[in-house]
Write a protein that holds these residues in place. Structure first.
Motif, PDB file in Angstrom:
ATOM      1  N   ARG A   1       6.162   2.933 -12.629  1.00 14.98           N
ATOM      2  CA  ARG A   1       7.688   3.025 -14.173  1.00 14.98           C
ATOM      3  C   ARG A   1       7.835   2.198 -13.493  1.00 14.98           C
ATOM      4  N   ILE A   2       7.933   1.167 -12.165  1.00 17.89           N
ATOM      5  CA  ILE A   2       7.992  -0.664 -12.102  1.00 17.89           C
ATOM      6  C   ILE A   2       7.524  -0.770 -12.371  1.00 17.89           C
ATOM      7  N   ALA A   3       7.772  -2.811 -12.426  1.00 16.16           N
ATOM      8  CA  ALA A   3       6.734  -2.971 -12.411  1.00 16.16           C
ATOM      9  C   ALA A   3       6.776  -4.137 -10.825  1.00 16.16           C
ATOM     10  N   PHE A   4       6.773  -4.574 -10.202  1.00 13.17           N
ATOM     11  CA  PHE A   4       7.154  -4.860  -8.756  1.00 13.17           C
ATOM     12  C   PHE A   4       5.922  -5.150  -7.469  1.00 13.17           C
ATOM     13  N   ASN A   5       5.776  -5.920  -7.449  1.00  7.08           N
ATOM     14  CA  ASN A   5       4.247  -6.064  -6.508  1.00  7.08           C
ATOM     15  C   ASN A   5       4.623  -5.986  -5.189  1.00  7.08           C
ATOM     16  N   TYR A   6       4.116  -4.999  -4.859  1.00  8.46           N
ATOM     17  CA  TYR A   6       4.972  -4.199  -3.234  1.00  8.46           C
ATOM     18  C   TYR A   6       3.790  -4.193  -2.453  1.00  8.46           C
ATOM     19  N   LYS A   7       3.672  -4.394  -1.519  1.00  9.58           N
ATOM     20  CA  LYS A   7       2.668  -4.045   0.050  1.00  9.58           C
ATOM     21  C   LYS A   7       3.533  -3.723   0.997  1.00  9.58           C
ATOM     22  N   ASP A   8       2.780  -2.592   1.448  1.00 11.46           N
ATOM     23  CA  ASP A   8       2.759  -1.786   2.210  1.00 11.46           C
ATOM     24  C   ASP A   8       1.552  -0.819   2.863  1.00 11.46           C
ATOM     25  N   PRO A   9       1.298  -1.469   4.336  1.00  8.33           N
ATOM     26  CA  PRO A   9      -0.109  -0.629   4.957  1.00  8.33           C
ATOM     27  C   PRO A   9      -0.214   0.842   5.328  1.00  8.33           C
ATOM     28  N   TYR A  10       1.405   1.034   4.593  1.00  9.41           N
ATOM     29  CA  TYR A  10       1.603   2.705   5.055  1.00  9.41           C
ATOM     30  C   TYR A  10       1.736   3.619   3.775  1.00  9.41           C
ATOM     31  N   LEU A  11       2.037   2.581   2.506  1.00  8.85           N
ATOM     32  CA  LEU A  11       2.303   3.010   1.334  1.00  8.85           C
ATOM     33  C   LEU A  11       1.455   4.514   0.967  1.00  8.85           C
ATOM     34  N   SER A  12       0.187   4.936   1.364  1.00  7.86           N
ATOM     35  CA  SER A  12      -0.375   6.074   1.606  1.00  7.86           C
ATOM     36  C   SER A  12       0.551   7.612   1.999  1.00  7.86           C
ATOM     37  N   THR A  13       1.673   7.070   3.121  1.00 13.95           N
ATOM     38  CA  THR A  13       2.519   7.748   3.613  1.00 13.95           C
ATOM     39  C   THR A  13       3.417   8.258   2.064  1.00 13.95           C
ATOM     40  N   ALA A  14       4.760   7.586   1.304  1.00 18.27           N
ATOM     41  CA  ALA A  14       5.192   7.306   0.732  1.00 18.27           C
ATOM     42  C   ALA A  14       3.998   8.242  -0.688  1.00 18.27           C
ATOM     43  N   GLU A  15       3.139   8.185  -0.811  1.00 16.39           N
ATOM     44  CA  GLU A  15       2.224   8.618  -1.813  1.00 16.39           C
ATOM     45  C   GLU A  15       2.116  10.486  -1.727  1.00 16.39           C
TER      46      GLU A  15
END
Length: 466
Positions: A403-417
């Motif tokens: 819902r927000i367009a933002f080029n966010y990079k994080d190798p641990y994004l799967s944790t938040a997912e």
């Protein structure tokens, strides 16, 4: 090989070129050619080859635009890097680089996520890239993927030569960074069964702690043209940075080291006091405000500071939650805070919120959690921190849900997912051990207050991000 004494650097980015290489340039400018030190810079990952390739084509030379908040700028030619190598293409270059008694120290900037630390500060040996490197080093065959694999190759080369003692100085924003790297790397080499290397390191390698500071944003695409116009020279990889710089190094060196104290570097036995102030006031402030700015559609961090409400939130966070919990004060913290706000407001730097916001999962326990914990321990409820942390959660939630367009990079994004896919995503966030390290269990009223603030914050952005 030249006769010059040398440093080696792992991780070629704008910060290194505007900080460690910059300081070495300042020193070299005071020395005759025969006494100068030079950097060999080493790229470690194939996805970061573009700048090293451009830098190599220029024999390591580039220009640094150093700019003050009032717009005054100078263009500094940096020639302290005279070799650029790519270990991501050929790891054998590591042995050649380090099998040289002119090399005295290694400096490192691979960002916080590049250390693969878990909440106990142990290296995550189960991470696929770390596990891969354990196998590579055990078999002495293959291409490393992490700092640990490349560092092992470097120290194996040093172990097998006379005069191989070496200083390994991490310059990343981790508290107690040298000791943490030493511990994590020790675990890595134990896993790789390098017993003799561990024994050799005990008397030949030091891992001093350090604190570094300078804002070096991603250079604008027009900077090369600007350098051409101002100086009449072609430069495919110039950089931009503020006119503030600071480097504090623990006085724990295994070999010769350049006399950087003559150009403003501080050598001390107490790096902790400097790094605690910097990480919690500057890096913590960067973290806290970047996600609010992203939610409000801002592009650069100076826009946050020029938003009176956000500036007020940051001031309250600093003055009520952060500064009162810092006991060991190497300088006037309120004066330091005001300097930081001036730096943050530098529109000529225009540091992107996108750059600052990346890697939040690994940054939060470093930059924010200690402040929250110390406030709760002293019986102070960190209201300002709660408001800003709620915005961080809201940003992650909206980003993961598209819902927000933002080029966010994080190798641990799967944790938040994983949080967002639970029936109660806020509850999953509040019970994440790597984020909170048991704090919410110890202070449940904090978690309840944060949960309520997250609901308020999410509601406030529903209309904007339908």
């Amino acid at each position: 090989m030249s006769d010059h004494k040398r440093l080696v650097h792992f991780g070629i980015g704008a910060f290194h070129r505007g900080h460690q290489a910059y300081y070495l340039q300042l020193l070299n400018d005071t020395l005759p050619e025969s006494d100068r030190w030079y950097y060999t810079d080493v790229n470690l990952r194939k996805e970061t080859r573009v700048i090293p390739d451009a830098l190599r084509a220029q024999n390591g030379q580039y220009h640094f635009k150093r700019i003050a908040p009032n717009g005054d700028a100078e263009y500094i030619k940096i020639s302290s890097i005279d070799r650029v190598e790519d270990a991501s293409a050929d790891p054998s270059v590591i042995r050649r680089i380090f099998n040289d008694d002119k090399v005295k120290a290694l400096t490192i900037t691979v960002t916080e996520g590049g250390y693969y630390l878990n909440d106990n500060d142990d290296v995550n040996l189960s991470h696929p890239e770390v596990a891969h490197d354990v196998g590579v080093i055990q078999q002495q065959n293959g291409q490393p993927k992490t700092l640990y694999g490349f560092l092992a190759l470097a120290l194996i080369a040093r172990q097998n030569m006379d005069g191989g003692a070496i200083t390994v100085a991490t310059c990343d924003n981790l508290r107690n960074n040298g000791n943490r790297l030493a511990s994590a790397f020790g675990q890595f080499i134990e896993a790789a069964q390098l017993t003799t290397l561990k024994q050799w390191m005990a008397t030949n390698v030091t891992f001093p702690c350090s604190m570094v500071d300078r804002i070096t944003p991603v250079p604008p695409s027009t900077l090369s043209d600007e350098v051409k116009q101002q100086l009449g020279v072609d430069d495919a990889c110039p950089i931009l940075g503020e006119d503030f710089e600071q480097w504090v190094i623990e006085d724990q060196l295994a070999n010769e080291f350049p006399a950087l104290d003559t150009v403003g570097v501080t050598f001390t036995k107490n790096v902790h006091a400097f790094e605690e102030a910097k990480i919690r006031i500057l890096n913590g402030g960067h973290f806290m405000l970047s996600y609010v700015g992203a939610l409000r559609g801002y592009q650069t961090f100076d826009q946050n500071i020029h938003d009176d409400e956000l500036n007020g939130w940051l001031k309250a966070y600093h003055q009520k939650d952060v500064i009162p919990t810092i006991d060991d004060r190497p300088f006037d913290l309120e004066a330091y805070r005001q300097i930081i706000i001036s730096r943050f407001s530098n529109g000529y730097i225009a540091d992107s919120i996108e750059r600052i916001a990346m890697d939040s999962i690994s940054k939060f326990p470093q930059f924010i959690l200690p402040t929250v914990r110390l406030n709760l321990e002293r019986g102070h409820f960190p209201v300002s921190a709660i408001i800003l942390i709620a915005h961080w959660y809201c940003f992650l939630s909206l980003k993961i849900r598209g819902r927000i367009a933002f080029n966010y990079k994080d190798p641990y994004l799967s944790t938040a997912e994983m949080w967002m896919h639970q029936q109660d995503p806020v509850g999953a966030f509040l019970h994440e051990p790597d984020i909170w390290q048991g704090l919410n269990k110890q202070y449940p009223e904090f978690g309840e207050s944060l949960k309520k603030q997250i609901t308020i914050t999410m509601d406030a952005y529903q209309e904007r991000y339908r």
